[in-house]
Design a protein around this motif. Structure first.
Motif, mmCIF file in Angstrom:
data_model
loop_
_atom_site.group_PDB
_atom_site.id
_atom_site.type_symbol
_atom_site.label_atom_id
_atom_site.label_comp_id
_atom_site.label_asym_id
_atom_site.label_seq_id
_atom_site.Cartn_x
_atom_site.Cartn_y
_atom_site.Cartn_z
ATOM 1 N N PHE A 35 -7.133 27.100 -47.128
ATOM 2 C CA PHE A 35 -6.542 26.483 -45.928
ATOM 3 C C PHE A 35 -5.362 25.622 -46.348
ATOM 4 C CE2 PHE A 35 -10.952 27.197 -44.745
ATOM 5 C CZ PHE A 35 -10.856 27.612 -43.421
ATOM 6 N N HIS A 37 -2.483 22.988 -44.277
ATOM 7 C CA HIS A 37 -2.028 22.407 -42.999
ATOM 8 C C HIS A 37 -0.758 21.610 -43.245
ATOM 9 C CE1 HIS A 37 -6.092 23.303 -41.380
ATOM 10 N NE2 HIS A 37 -6.485 22.942 -42.584
ATOM 11 N N GLU A 39 0.286 25.479 -42.019
ATOM 12 C CA GLU A 39 0.233 26.763 -42.701
ATOM 13 C C GLU A 39 1.599 27.182 -43.248
ATOM 14 O OE1 GLU A 39 -1.275 26.064 -39.871
ATOM 15 O OE2 GLU A 39 -3.382 26.540 -40.176
ATOM 16 N N TYR A 75 -6.914 22.904 -48.856
ATOM 17 C CA TYR A 75 -8.321 23.027 -49.243
ATOM 18 C C TYR A 75 -8.520 24.399 -49.875
ATOM 19 C CZ TYR A 75 -8.351 19.097 -46.139
ATOM 20 O OH TYR A 75 -8.046 17.899 -45.554
ATOM 21 N N THR B 75 -5.788 30.801 -38.234
ATOM 22 C CA THR B 75 -6.468 29.843 -39.103
ATOM 23 C C THR B 75 -6.685 30.444 -40.489
ATOM 24 O OG1 THR B 75 -8.539 30.670 -38.198
ATOM 25 C CG2 THR B 75 -7.687 28.643 -37.247
ATOM 26 N N GLU B 94 -5.525 15.954 -31.342
ATOM 27 C CA GLU B 94 -5.933 15.342 -32.621
ATOM 28 C C GLU B 94 -6.460 13.929 -32.420
ATOM 29 O OE1 GLU B 94 -3.648 16.755 -36.470
ATOM 30 O OE2 GLU B 94 -2.201 16.389 -34.862
ATOM 31 N N ASP B 101 -9.491 11.734 -37.965
ATOM 32 C CA ASP B 101 -8.199 12.278 -38.360
ATOM 33 C C ASP B 101 -8.354 13.203 -39.567
ATOM 34 O OD1 ASP B 101 -5.319 12.464 -38.393
ATOM 35 O OD2 ASP B 101 -5.424 11.244 -40.221
ATOM 36 N N ILE B 103 -9.384 16.080 -41.921
ATOM 37 C CA ILE B 103 -9.787 17.453 -41.590
ATOM 38 C C ILE B 103 -11.259 17.720 -41.936
ATOM 39 C CG2 ILE B 103 -9.374 19.892 -42.185
ATOM 40 C CD1 ILE B 103 -6.344 19.209 -42.027
ATOM 41 N N PRO B 104 -11.704 17.383 -43.162
ATOM 42 C CA PRO B 104 -13.132 17.622 -43.458
ATOM 43 C C PRO B 104 -14.065 16.909 -42.465
ATOM 44 C CG PRO B 104 -11.944 17.147 -45.481
ATOM 45 C CD PRO B 104 -10.981 16.901 -44.357
ATOM 46 N N TYR B 107 -14.109 18.678 -39.054
ATOM 47 C CA TYR B 107 -14.963 19.878 -39.077
ATOM 48 C C TYR B 107 -16.399 19.466 -38.788
ATOM 49 C CZ TYR B 107 -12.022 23.605 -41.192
ATOM 50 O OH TYR B 107 -11.109 24.598 -41.426
ATOM 51 N N ASN B 143 -16.615 28.260 -40.035
ATOM 52 C CA ASN B 143 -15.669 27.646 -39.110
ATOM 53 C C ASN B 143 -14.294 27.531 -39.741
ATOM 54 O OD1 ASN B 143 -17.756 26.527 -36.980
ATOM 55 N ND2 ASN B 143 -18.601 26.206 -39.020
ATOM 56 N N ALA B 144 -13.263 27.558 -38.908
ATOM 57 C CA ALA B 144 -11.898 27.476 -39.427
ATOM 58 C C ALA B 144 -11.056 26.684 -38.435
ATOM 59 C CB ALA B 144 -11.312 28.868 -39.617
ATOM 60 N N GLN B 145 -10.132 25.917 -38.973
ATOM 61 C CA GLN B 145 -9.367 24.999 -38.130
ATOM 62 C C GLN B 145 -7.884 25.093 -38.443
ATOM 63 O OE1 GLN B 145 -9.010 20.299 -38.353
ATOM 64 N NE2 GLN B 145 -11.108 20.845 -37.837
ATOM 65 N N THR B 146 -7.073 24.917 -37.412
ATOM 66 C CA THR B 146 -5.647 24.720 -37.633
ATOM 67 C C THR B 146 -5.219 23.537 -36.786
ATOM 68 O OG1 THR B 146 -3.445 25.715 -37.586
ATOM 69 C CG2 THR B 146 -4.910 26.355 -35.808
ATOM 70 N N ARG B 147 -4.153 22.896 -37.216
ATOM 71 C CA ARG B 147 -3.612 21.783 -36.432
ATOM 72 C C ARG B 147 -2.172 22.097 -36.107
ATOM 73 N NH1 ARG B 147 -6.484 16.268 -37.665
ATOM 74 N NH2 ARG B 147 -8.572 17.084 -37.986
ATOM 75 N N ARG B 148 -1.899 22.226 -34.840
ATOM 76 C CA ARG B 148 -0.550 22.537 -34.379
ATOM 77 C C ARG B 148 -0.264 21.771 -33.112
ATOM 78 N NH1 ARG B 148 0.297 28.791 -36.036
ATOM 79 N NH2 ARG B 148 -1.055 28.659 -37.833
#
Lengths: 96, 252
Positions: A35, A37, A39, A75, B75, B94, B101, B103-104, B107, B143-148
């Protein structure tokens, strides 16, 4: 010369790196189940490496600059894994 | 706090990923409220992580023969075989409520809803690593995450059952010998809800359990709703022009 390597990143994921190079890197594609961020940071890293001299000092400098940039959260992919993979590409036999 | 809940049933791979992207876009623009969605995949599909190479990870000929679709996600993470499972997606700002805030931590925060949902079904599960949930030490949810655009999009799967033999014919493996080993080792590491429960549950049962789990864990109340006209039209467009194309799916 074209090379494809699989390295286990110390952060636990597998990186597959494809490289086409001679004295300089003509193309590099970094793939894997990691991963990042944002991307797009990985696309930018590929761009930064494209056209770079295919030698360890230059690669190290570009990777260090990239990992020092603030704000990219990664990650499963690290400086060590990427450096190892790229160097394996440079040192290995031609895959054709 | 009221949150929108979408139950969109089963869709194709391209459409599922297009809906997630469309909802992300519309929540970010303020046109839609924070949203949870629960859904399934028909036909079955393999999704790959944003950074993976489709041709390297997936046996496209076998997928074709077996009628299994393929799609690249926005993701990161690994390849997932979507068959007998429930998938969720959460699209929240977010800075929403008490979402961390980090990421881990975020999740784990969102996955708290899955733990509660599984608990509702009588399954004791735990969050593990960066983004997995395990029951009895075996992975049951990824699970998978993106931040946009200031948003978190997190999607993930909760396995009802898993056909590992089938999964490993769809994914590329180094050799036939390793295929057998991978299947054997996956049997020790992966499980589904109906592998654990003696009274088997359905897709709908898991959806209600998860919806309740998210509500209890996040302290919200869901309001059932539908995709807006704008969300639908963007989803149609993105399904056709992005997720259904070779350009996108073979990008790496």
């Amino acid at each position: 010369m074209k090379k494809k390597v699989l390295v286990e990143d110390p952060k636990g994921k597998f990186l597959k790196i494809y490289m086409d190079f001679d004295e300089t890197i003509n193309e590099i594609v970094i793939t894997g189940d990691f991963f990042a961020h944002p991307e797009q940071a990985i696309d930018e890293l590929q761009e930064n490496l494209t056209g770079a001299k295919a030698e360890s000092g230059e690669i190290k400098r570009i990777l260090e600059d990239f990992f020092e940039e603030k704000g990219v959260r990664m990650y499963g992919i690290s400086f060590e894994g990427l450096y190892k993979g790229i160097m394996e590409c440079l040192e290995g036999e031609d895959d054709g | 706090m009221t949150v929108r809940l979408l139950l969109t049933g089963y869709s194709t791979a391209a459409r599922n990923m297009a809906i997630d992207e469309s909802v992300l876009h519309h929540v970010a623009s303020g046109d839609s409220p924070p949203t949870f969605r629960l859904y399934g995949w028909k036909p079955p599909a393999v999704s790959i992580g944003y950074f993976q190479s489709l041709a390297e990870e997936v046996d496209l000929d076998v997928c074709d023969e077996l009628g299994v679709e393929v799609v690249r996600r926005i993701t990161g993470g690994g390849a997932v075989f979507h068959d007998d499972e429930v998938t969720y997606s959460a699209v929240i700002p977010e800075n929403w409520g008490s979402v961390p805030d980090s990421i881990p931590e975020s999740y784990e925060y969102i996955c708290g809803g899955i733990l509660k949902g599984l608990e509702g079904l009588g399954i004791d599960a735990r969050f593990q690593g960066l983004n997995d949930i395990a029951a009895g030490g075996k992975k049951i949810s990824g699970n998978a995450q993106t931040r946009r655009k200031g948003m978190i999009l997190q999607h993930g799967t909760i396995l009802i059952s898993i056909d590992l033999e089938r999964m490993f014919t769809l994914l590329k493996v180094p050799s036939e010998k390793t295929r057998k080993k991978l299947i054997d080792s996956a049997k020790e590491r992966v499980t589904g809800i109906n592998d654990i429960l003696t009274n088997h549950v359905s897709f709908e049962d898991v959806i209600s359990a998860l919806a309740g789990g998210f509500e209890r864990s996040l302290g919200v109340e869901f309001e059932r709703s539908e995709l807006s006209e704008n969300e639908l039209s963007m989803a149609d467009k993105v399904a056709g022009e992005k997720y259904g194309t070779e350009d996108w799916n073979h990008m790496r």
